[in-house]
Design a protein around this motif. Structure first.
Motif, PDB file in Angstrom:
ATOM      1  N   GLN A  80       4.626  -1.269 -16.210  1.00 35.30           N
ATOM      2  CA  GLN A  80       6.036  -0.890 -16.396  1.00 35.30           C
ATOM      3  C   GLN A  80       6.341   0.462 -15.747  1.00 35.30           C
ATOM      4  O   GLN A  80       7.396   0.650 -15.131  1.00 35.30           O
ATOM      5  CB  GLN A  80       6.394  -0.830 -17.885  1.00 35.30           C
ATOM      6  N   GLN A  81       5.411   1.421 -15.902  1.00 37.29           N
ATOM      7  CA  GLN A  81       5.607   2.736 -15.282  1.00 37.29           C
ATOM      8  C   GLN A  81       5.668   2.613 -13.758  1.00 37.29           C
ATOM      9  O   GLN A  81       6.504   3.230 -13.098  1.00 37.29           O
ATOM     10  CB  GLN A  81       4.460   3.672 -15.686  1.00 37.29           C
ATOM     11  N   ARG A  82       4.769   1.775 -13.234  1.00 36.32           N
ATOM     12  CA  ARG A  82       4.733   1.592 -11.773  1.00 36.32           C
ATOM     13  C   ARG A  82       6.028   0.937 -11.286  1.00 36.32           C
ATOM     14  O   ARG A  82       6.591   1.343 -10.256  1.00 36.32           O
ATOM     15  CB  ARG A  82       3.523   0.727 -11.399  1.00 36.32           C
ATOM     16  N   GLU A  83       6.502  -0.035 -12.038  1.00 41.19           N
ATOM     17  CA  GLU A  83       7.742  -0.708 -11.662  1.00 41.19           C
ATOM     18  C   GLU A  83       8.895   0.289 -11.595  1.00 41.19           C
ATOM     19  O   GLU A  83       9.738   0.241 -10.682  1.00 41.19           O
ATOM     20  CB  GLU A  83       8.066  -1.817 -12.669  1.00 41.19           C
ATOM     21  N   ALA A  84       8.937   1.201 -12.548  1.00 41.78           N
ATOM     22  CA  ALA A  84       9.998   2.207 -12.579  1.00 41.78           C
ATOM     23  C   ALA A  84       9.898   3.158 -11.385  1.00 41.78           C
ATOM     24  O   ALA A  84      10.903   3.511 -10.770  1.00 41.78           O
ATOM     25  CB  ALA A  84       9.941   2.989 -13.891  1.00 41.78           C
ATOM     26  N   LEU A 138       9.358  11.341  -8.848  1.00 45.53           N
ATOM     27  CA  LEU A 138       9.735  12.458  -7.995  1.00 45.53           C
ATOM     28  C   LEU A 138       8.723  12.630  -6.852  1.00 45.53           C
ATOM     29  O   LEU A 138       9.106  12.768  -5.671  1.00 45.53           O
ATOM     30  CB  LEU A 138       9.798  13.714  -8.870  1.00 45.53           C
ATOM     31  N   ILE A 139       7.428  12.585  -7.179  1.00 46.27           N
ATOM     32  CA  ILE A 139       6.371  12.716  -6.163  1.00 46.27           C
ATOM     33  C   ILE A 139       6.403  11.530  -5.202  1.00 46.27           C
ATOM     34  O   ILE A 139       6.245  11.685  -3.983  1.00 46.27           O
ATOM     35  CB  ILE A 139       4.992  12.840  -6.855  1.00 46.27           C
ATOM     36  N   TYR A 140       6.615  10.346  -5.755  1.00 47.22           N
ATOM     37  CA  TYR A 140       6.687   9.123  -4.944  1.00 47.22           C
ATOM     38  C   TYR A 140       7.819   9.212  -3.922  1.00 47.22           C
ATOM     39  O   TYR A 140       7.653   8.839  -2.752  1.00 47.22           O
ATOM     40  CB  TYR A 140       6.881   7.919  -5.867  1.00 47.22           C
ATOM     41  N   LEU A 141       8.972   9.704  -4.359  1.00 46.81           N
ATOM     42  CA  LEU A 141      10.109   9.826  -3.434  1.00 46.81           C
ATOM     43  C   LEU A 141       9.774  10.743  -2.262  1.00 46.81           C
ATOM     44  O   LEU A 141      10.128  10.460  -1.110  1.00 46.81           O
ATOM     45  CB  LEU A 141      11.331  10.373  -4.181  1.00 46.81           C
ATOM     46  N   ILE A 142       9.076  11.838  -2.535  1.00 39.70           N
ATOM     47  CA  ILE A 142       8.758  12.812  -1.481  1.00 39.70           C
ATOM     48  C   ILE A 142       7.629  12.307  -0.585  1.00 39.70           C
ATOM     49  O   ILE A 142       7.752  12.303   0.648  1.00 39.70           O
ATOM     50  CB  ILE A 142       8.380  14.174  -2.115  1.00 39.70           C
ATOM     51  N   GLU A 143       6.525  11.864  -1.220  1.00 40.76           N
ATOM     52  CA  GLU A 143       5.339  11.517  -0.440  1.00 40.76           C
ATOM     53  C   GLU A 143       5.426  10.138   0.203  1.00 40.76           C
ATOM     54  O   GLU A 143       4.970   9.941   1.335  1.00 40.76           O
ATOM     55  CB  GLU A 143       4.092  11.604  -1.326  1.00 40.76           C
ATOM     56  N   LYS A 190       5.890  11.865 -17.567  1.00 45.95           N
ATOM     57  CA  LYS A 190       4.909  11.588 -16.510  1.00 45.95           C
ATOM     58  C   LYS A 190       5.488  10.604 -15.494  1.00 45.95           C
ATOM     59  O   LYS A 190       5.334  10.769 -14.277  1.00 45.95           O
ATOM     60  CB  LYS A 190       3.636  11.003 -17.144  1.00 45.95           C
ATOM     61  N   THR A 191       6.189   9.580 -15.997  1.00 50.25           N
ATOM     62  CA  THR A 191       6.796   8.577 -15.109  1.00 50.25           C
ATOM     63  C   THR A 191       7.877   9.213 -14.249  1.00 50.25           C
ATOM     64  O   THR A 191       7.978   8.940 -13.045  1.00 50.25           O
ATOM     65  CB  THR A 191       7.386   7.428 -15.950  1.00 50.25           C
ATOM     66  N   SER A 246       0.852  -1.188   0.000  1.00 48.69           N
ATOM     67  CA  SER A 246       0.000   0.000   0.000  1.00 48.69           C
ATOM     68  C   SER A 246       0.885   1.232   0.000  1.00 48.69           C
ATOM     69  O   SER A 246       1.937   1.275   0.641  1.00 48.69           O
ATOM     70  CB  SER A 246      -0.902   0.013   1.233  1.00 48.69           C
ATOM     71  N   THR A 247       0.466   2.245  -0.723  1.00 53.97           N
ATOM     72  CA  THR A 247       1.251   3.483  -0.800  1.00 53.97           C
ATOM     73  C   THR A 247       0.355   4.686  -0.564  1.00 53.97           C
ATOM     74  O   THR A 247      -0.855   4.653  -0.832  1.00 53.97           O
ATOM     75  CB  THR A 247       1.901   3.639  -2.192  1.00 53.97           C
ATOM     76  N   LYS A 248       0.937   5.765  -0.075  1.00 55.69           N
ATOM     77  CA  LYS A 248       0.201   7.027   0.094  1.00 55.69           C
ATOM     78  C   LYS A 248       0.029   7.714  -1.260  1.00 55.69           C
ATOM     79  O   LYS A 248      -0.878   8.496  -1.465  1.00 55.69           O
ATOM     80  CB  LYS A 248       0.970   7.942   1.051  1.00 55.69           C
ATOM     81  N   THR A 249       0.942   7.403  -2.175  1.00 54.96           N
ATOM     82  CA  THR A 249       0.911   8.015  -3.504  1.00 54.96           C
ATOM     83  C   THR A 249      -0.023   7.227  -4.408  1.00 54.96           C
ATOM     84  O   THR A 249       0.024   6.011  -4.448  1.00 54.96           O
ATOM     85  CB  THR A 249       2.315   8.024  -4.125  1.00 54.96           C
ATOM     86  N   ASP A 250      -0.872   7.951  -5.151  1.00 55.89           N
ATOM     87  CA  ASP A 250      -1.802   7.282  -6.061  1.00 55.89           C
ATOM     88  C   ASP A 250      -1.066   6.896  -7.340  1.00 55.89           C
ATOM     89  O   ASP A 250      -0.696   7.754  -8.140  1.00 55.89           O
ATOM     90  CB  ASP A 250      -2.974   8.223  -6.380  1.00 55.89           C
ATOM     91  N   LEU A 251      -0.841   5.595  -7.522  1.00 55.82           N
ATOM     92  CA  LEU A 251      -0.159   5.087  -8.709  1.00 55.82           C
ATOM     93  C   LEU A 251      -1.113   4.358  -9.642  1.00 55.82           C
ATOM     94  O   LEU A 251      -0.679   3.672 -10.558  1.00 55.82           O
ATOM     95  CB  LEU A 251       0.974   4.142  -8.293  1.00 55.82           C
TER      96      LEU A 251
END
Length: 717
Positions: free
Chosen positions: A15-19, A45-50, A39-40, A4-9
């Motif tokens: 493939q984008q999600r894996e990256a 970048l957002i994933y790293l922060i959030e 976009k990926t 589970s993640t706080k970021t909406d993926l």
């Protein structure tokens, strides 16, 4: 197992999600056109922060252009702005670009997590490095050369050098010409290779040659041979007046000796294997008691011997008080050759750039050039490298940096000052690089100097869209990523969201003809019944009329002017179209394919798809002068042209029109299978007149006859 993640993926494909979630220390996301690579990168970048709790100040995102950096910031602001107001302002045509830039600045400051990110171009990043910490490497109060043309960054543009690069090179050349030896060598080079183009074959050299006088002397006289040119130049350098081929009649007939030197009262004939018999001429000289001296072609093989011979023949016969000293100046020597000098200066600027981009040694290039078998190449570098070195010294003296220097000086700073490098290594634990296929040698060196074992390097690019080899980018960095960055991971994005299946299928088939690539199986998410239209007019006029007619139809169908984009290999291809469109009231955005990289449009027309010089592909192996620095390879140049065609095709979202000429179609068109295309052209008129025959007696009838006069049968019955 799903985490589970706080970021909406949820909007990402697998493939984008894996990256985005990858923990790899060295990751290359190899993305096809329209596959959402930017976009990926932003989602990463957002994933790293959030999600990962990374401090934004520890993230460095590098792009190639200021527009790309601004677009990245815009997308982040839009993602943070719940009101949607910023997006409305961004696409509001009533607002000027200056107003939009100002709004971006305020919005960026509003969201501290965006403001604390470092999103910069290579040049802008290096500019801040040198301003902040470059004092041990260079004067940190430096001015930037070339910023007024590139307008790369608002901050850079406030510190523009008061001179431009061309003027500096030109000034240094004039100063160098105070050395008379250099001045005359430069003039000799320009006359031979820029004006007379003696290195080209006669059929290549379009310049008119009068009376077989192909060579220009230092004083502008046209002579017949290189040896005669040498003699005339020797006389000029020693300020000895001469007449070339004066008309002379001693007694029996008129003839023209090669040279007459009035102050020594001698005639000089140069004898080569192409010379006519001298017997009759010599008899006339004897009859007139005139002094004739002869030089021979064999002497010219040893310049020291030839000089000595001329000294003996001529100088000893001059008056004792003969004034030989004359002042030679750049202004007088090149009075009629300003454009030719400009060509030389531009070539010198070009090789200076090339040497810097490839991180080579000027002295090493000069040494390599001196081993070249061609005198022209050797002479060019002998003249150019001293100016290039003086340019570097001048820039240091004046505290100027050009755009290549910004990166070169930064890499030098990091290599020579471990403490400064450590500051940046600790600060940037995550480095994201967009458009990685466009990197050059010094840019990759800079990236490597920022890395530690713990730094996460996240690169996004598409080797199929590497189209800047001509300005120094090196596609091998993306093709051989693991060789340059060990223990790396590769993820391919192969779903194209932009274009229809016919456009994607055609682009896949075209790029398959390249050998130097990473294989990717790109598939389209969009389906459409529209096939690619290939139109072959009888001439350019047909093509212009077809395009104008088609644009009007598209506008009538509800498409907007902004939905339609014309692309071309070179700017001049669009000029006749643009002129006709203006007459027809058609407004049709047009761009070179290089200029359109990163853009998209619902409807795309690609012009000039003809074969041969000036068409597409358009390959030329550049002047041998540049091969000293970087060898040209026809096959690799063809592959870059094909990648350029791939970029052009994949700008189209819905409809694609490929414009060619009947009987001269580009070889690239043959690489698109017929199942993706529909071909159309103006039918040619029959060269044979239609013959009407009587259906009963088969007699030939005239066009207006109603009844056959031979058998009475009604025509057409």
């Amino acid at each position: 197992m799903e985490t589970s993640t706080k970021t909406d993926l949820s909007s990402l494909n697998d493939q984008q999600r894996e990256a985005v979630v990858s923990e790899a220390k060295r990751l290359l996301v190899l993305a096809g056109a329209g596959s959402g690579k930017t976009k990926t990168l932003l989602q990463k970048l957002i994933y790293l922060i959030e999600e990962k709790g990374v401090n934004p100040a520890h993230i460095l995102a590098i792009t190639f252009t200021k527009n790309a950096a601004n677009e990245m910031i815009d997308r982040l602001i839009i993602s943070a702005d719940t009101t949607g107001e910023y997006e409305q302002k961004l696409f509001d045509k009533k607002l000027s670009q200056t107003e939009k830039n100002r709004e971006r600045y305020f919005q960026q400051k509003k969201y501290k997590w965006i403001d604390n990110l470092t999103i910069r171009t290579f040049h802008s990043f290096c500019y801040t490095v040198l301003r902040s910490y470059g004092v041990n490497e260079f004067d940190n109060k430096f001015k930037v050369l070339g910023a007024e043309q590139q307008a790369e960054d608002e901050e850079i543009s406030t510190h523009v050098a008061p001179e431009n690069t061309f003027d500096i090179f030109h000034k240094l050349l004039i100063n160098q010409c105070e050395d008379v030896t250099y001045l005359l060598k430069l003039k000799r080079y320009i006359l031979d290779y820029v004006v007379d183009k003696i290195h080209l074959r006669k059929e290549e050299n379009k310049l008119p040659v009068k009376d077989g006088k192909f060579f220009t002397t230092l004083d502008g006289t046209k002579v017949r041979s290189k040896s005669e040119q040498y003699i005339a130049d020797w006389l000029y350098r020693h300020s000895i007046k001469y007449e070339y081929e004066p008309e002379l009649n001693v007694k029996d007939f008129y003839f023209r000796p090669d040279f007459y030197i009035p102050d020594a009262n001698i005639y000089l004939e140069h004898i080569s294997d192409k010379s006519f018999s001298m017997k009759n001429k010599e008899e006339q000289f004897n009859k007139g008691n005139l002094l004739l001296v002869k030089t021979y072609e064999s002497m010219t093989k040893d310049s020291a011997l030839f000089n000595h011979t001329l000294e003996k023949i001529i100088k000893n016969r001059l008056p004792a008080n003969y004034h030989r000293k004359v002042s030679l100046s750049f202004r007088e020597e090149f009075n009629s050759y300003h454009d030719d000098v400009k060509d030389f200066v531009l070539q010198t600027m070009r090789i200076t750039d090339m040497i810097k981009v490839d991180n080579l040694s000027f002295e090493g290039i000069l040494q390599k050039a001196q081993a070249d078998p061609h005198e022209r190449v050797r002479n060019f570098y002998e003249l150019a490298i001293p100016i290039a070195l003086q340019y570097n010294n001048y820039c240091v003296d004046k505290s100027y940096l050009d755009f290549n220097d910004l990166i070169g000086r930064s890499t030098s700073l990091f290599k020579n000052h471990a403490d400064i490098a450590q500051v940046y290594k600790q600060r940037y634990q995550y480095i994201l690089v967009d458009e990685f296929q466009d990197v050059n040698n010094i840019q990759v060196e800079l990236i490597k100097l920022l890395l530690t074992e713990n730094t996460q390097l996240f690169c996004v690019g598409d080797d199929w869209q590497s189209i800047y080899g001509f300005r120094g980018s090196n596609v091998s960095y993306i093709l051989e990523f693991e060789k340059h960055f060990t223990n790396s991971q590769l993820i391919k994005l192969n779903l194209n969201y932009r274009s229809t299946q016919n456009i994607v299928g055609a682009s896949n088939e075209v790029i398959k003809h390249n050998k130097f690539k990473v294989n990717k199986d790109i598939i389209a998410s969009k389906k459409s019944e529209h096939k690619i239209v290939i139109y072959a007019g009888n001439n350019e006029e047909d093509n212009i009329h077809f395009c104008a007619k088609k644009v009007k139809e598209l506008l009538a169908d509800g498409y907007l002017h902004d939905d339609i984009l014309f692309l071309y290999r070179r700017s001049k291809m669009f000029t006749p179209y643009l002129n006709y469109f203006k007459q027809q009231g058609i407004k049709v955005s047009g761009k070179t394919i290089h200029g359109a990289k990163g853009l998209e449009a619902k409807i795309v027309f690609i012009l000039g798809l003809t074969e041969g010089y000036g068409g597409f592909p358009d390959i030329w192996l550049e002047d041998r002068i540049f091969q000293v620095i970087k060898k040209a390879n026809h096959d690799l140049l063809m592959e870059e042209e094909r990648r350029l065609f791939y970029v052009a095709i994949t700008r189209a979202k819905d409809k694609l029109f490929l414009i060619t000429e009947k009987g001269n179609e580009s070889s690239f068109l043959k690489e698109i299978p017929e199942n993706f295309t529909v071909r159309t052209s103006l039918p040619a008129k029959s060269v044979v007149d239609k013959v009407v025959l009587c259906q009963k007696c088969y007699s030939q009838l005239e066009k207006l006859w109603i009844v056959c006069p031979y058998c009475g049968q009604t025509v057409g019955a």
